[in-house]
Design an enzyme around this catalytic site. Structure first.
Site, PDB file in Angstrom:
ATOM      1  N   ASP A  13      92.272  61.662  41.841  1.00 49.98           N
ATOM      2  CA  ASP A  13      90.805  61.723  41.899  1.00 49.98           C
ATOM      3  C   ASP A  13      90.178  60.422  42.377  1.00 49.98           C
ATOM      4  O   ASP A  13      89.078  60.062  41.958  1.00 49.98           O
ATOM      5  CB  ASP A  13      90.226  62.143  40.536  1.00 49.98           C
ATOM      6  N   HIS A  43      90.783  68.549  45.739  1.00 50.97           N
ATOM      7  CA  HIS A  43      90.014  67.632  46.572  1.00 50.97           C
ATOM      8  C   HIS A  43      88.657  68.244  46.869  1.00 50.97           C
ATOM      9  O   HIS A  43      88.562  69.420  47.197  1.00 50.97           O
ATOM     10  CB  HIS A  43      90.753  67.375  47.896  1.00 50.97           C
TER      11      HIS A  43
HETATM   12  P1  IMP Z   1     100.344  68.645  35.862  1.00 51.42           P
HETATM   13  O1  IMP Z   1     100.564  67.921  37.144  1.00 51.42           O
HETATM   14  O2  IMP Z   1      99.442  69.836  35.996  1.00 51.42           O
HETATM   15  O3  IMP Z   1     101.636  68.953  35.163  1.00 51.42           O
HETATM   16  O4  IMP Z   1      99.570  67.649  34.869  1.00 51.42           O
HETATM   17  C1  IMP Z   1     100.168  66.449  34.397  1.00 51.42           C
HETATM   18  C2  IMP Z   1      99.138  65.331  34.287  1.00 51.42           C
HETATM   19  O5  IMP Z   1      98.730  64.936  35.590  1.00 51.42           O
HETATM   20  C3  IMP Z   1      97.842  65.735  33.568  1.00 51.42           C
HETATM   21  O6  IMP Z   1      97.346  64.588  32.872  1.00 51.42           O
HETATM   22  C4  IMP Z   1      96.910  66.114  34.693  1.00 51.42           C
HETATM   23  O7  IMP Z   1      95.554  65.987  34.322  1.00 51.42           O
HETATM   24  C5  IMP Z   1      97.318  65.091  35.735  1.00 51.42           C
HETATM   25  N1  IMP Z   1      97.072  65.541  37.122  1.00 51.42           N
HETATM   26  C6  IMP Z   1      97.848  66.367  37.865  1.00 51.42           C
HETATM   27  N2  IMP Z   1      97.327  66.513  39.091  1.00 51.42           N
HETATM   28  C7  IMP Z   1      96.221  65.770  39.136  1.00 51.42           C
HETATM   29  C8  IMP Z   1      95.265  65.498  40.171  1.00 51.42           C
HETATM   30  O8  IMP Z   1      95.344  65.974  41.314  1.00 51.42           O
HETATM   31  N3  IMP Z   1      94.239  64.666  39.828  1.00 51.42           N
HETATM   32  C9  IMP Z   1      94.148  64.117  38.594  1.00 51.42           C
HETATM   33  N4  IMP Z   1      95.012  64.330  37.615  1.00 51.42           N
HETATM   34  C10 IMP Z   1      96.053  65.151  37.875  1.00 51.42           C
HETATM   35 MG    MG Z   2      91.307  65.678  42.338  1.00 43.91          MG
END
Ligand code: IMP
Ligand code: MG
Length: 333
Positions: A13, A43
């Site tokens: 982000d 995004h």
């Molecule tokens: P997962 O990737 O869905 O397994 O989530 C694992 C951790 O990564 C969590 O804390 C999510 O909030 C974070 N996370 C995964 N993808 C993103 C992203 O694109 N932006 C921000 N946080 C992410």
């Molecule tokens: Mg994002």
């Protein structure tokens, strides 16, 4: 220009989508290709009065001359992919690799409950469980899915051939360095490596072919989900500063803190970044909203940028000054 790769330097982000959509318009790459984990990424891109939210397609889809591709290292949710192709009218120029892994219903279920949801704060998108199955060698691949047949392509071959022809290729990372499965704040991380090397492997291009590695930092820090974050502000302090944000994928309130030089320095090291992009400068310094030249900035914002360059020893080449694709100061030579 050749191959440019854009990665996140914090916890995702950082505003990569906006930077990538600008580069896709400005540099006119023949291919914009996505690496990274999967549809856990979100995004947000603003073009004129239109707002686009992408989770599967590369953020570079706004340039209609570019082919958009998803590398074999990325797990794909066919429903999300097909909907975005349709919504963004990118039918004839969207491709995914034969070897992209496929997210199915049971991955979504496993990601929306239990330890992943409660302890890690996963996005519930099925990305982690699908990558776990990929490691077990039981995950389906894109070439086995009927509805995806017309989009299949050999992504590594396409990219490397384009580079052989001296075309520009824009490689898009997702998430952020400190969410990397190898280098992040384990176990509060995503299910893949998301540094520049990991993204290269996802799309099938070797490190020697990369010309520029741009690491993107927001002008403050946010994190969505659980895990450590030094100097975390209270929700009240966050909103007083105007740094309140909600997740693109999950709608969750993002936790916020000051710009973190230690994290930034490590991100540069891990990806060998040779350029820095700073986004949302206008959120810190409202007077720079919409600026397109460094000279227009007030002295406070100029010294904020100079301080980043001095402390991190890498030039700041792209500065985001608003949500619009063209709200940007481009200092690349
Ligand atoms: P997962 O990737 O869905 O397994 O989530 C694992 C951790 O990564 C969590 O804390 C999510 O909030 C974070 N996370 C995964 N993808 C993103 C992203 O694109 N932006 C921000 N946080 C992410
Ligand atoms: Mg994002």
């Amino acid at each position: 220009m050749g191959a440019t790769i854009v990665v996140g330097g914090f916890f995702g982000d950082e505003g990569k989508g906006k930077i990538i959509s600008y580069l896709a318009k400005k540099d006119n790459p023949s291919i914009v290709v996505r690496g990274g984990a999967g549809p856990n990424a979100g995004h947000t891109i603003k073009d004129g009065d239109k707002t686009f939210k992408v989770r599967m397609l590369p953020s570079g889809f706004l340039n209609k001359n570019s082919k958009v591709m998803i590398g074999p290292g990325v797990v794909v949710n066919p429903d999300v992919f097909l909907k975005e192709v349709d919504d963004f009218e990118a039918e004839d120029r969207s491709f995914l690799d034969n070897h992209c892994g496929i997210i199915e219903e049971h991955h979504l279920g496993a990601d929306s409950q239990g330890r992943l949801k409660e302890k890690i704060g996963s996005t519930g998108s099925g990305t982690g469980p699908a990558n776990a199955e990929r490691a077990m060698r039981t995950l389906k691949m894109a070439k086995e899915i009927d509805s995806l047949q017309s989009y299949l392509i050999d992504v590594p071959l396409e990219i490397n051939s384009a580079l052989d022809r001296n075309e520009n290729v824009l490689i898009e990372g997702t998430q952020g360095t400190h969410l990397s499965l190898w280098h992040g704040t384990y176990p509060f991380v995503t299910s893949k490596d998301v540094t520049a090397s990991g993204i290269c492997a996802d799309v099938g291009v070797g490190p020697k072919r990369i010309d520029d590695i741009i690491v993107v930092f927001k002008s403050y820090l946010t994190r969505v989900g659980t895990g450590p974050m030094n100097g975390e502000l209270s929700p009240q302090e966050t909103s007083d500063k105007g740094w309140e944000e909600f997740g693109t994928v999950t709608g969750r309130l993002r936790r916020a803190a000051e710009f973190d030089f230690e994290l930034a320095s490590r991100a540069i090291m891990l990806s060998s970044a040779n350029q820095i992009s700073i986004t949302k400068l206008d959120v810190r310094f409202p007077s720079c909203a919409g600026s397109q030249s460094f000279d227009q900035l007030d002295s406070e914002s100029k010294s904020f940028i100079k301080n980043i360059e001095d402390k991190l020893g890498v030039p700041v080449t792209l500065i985001g000054t608003g949500a619009g694709v063209n709200d940007i100061i481009d200092l690349r030579t």
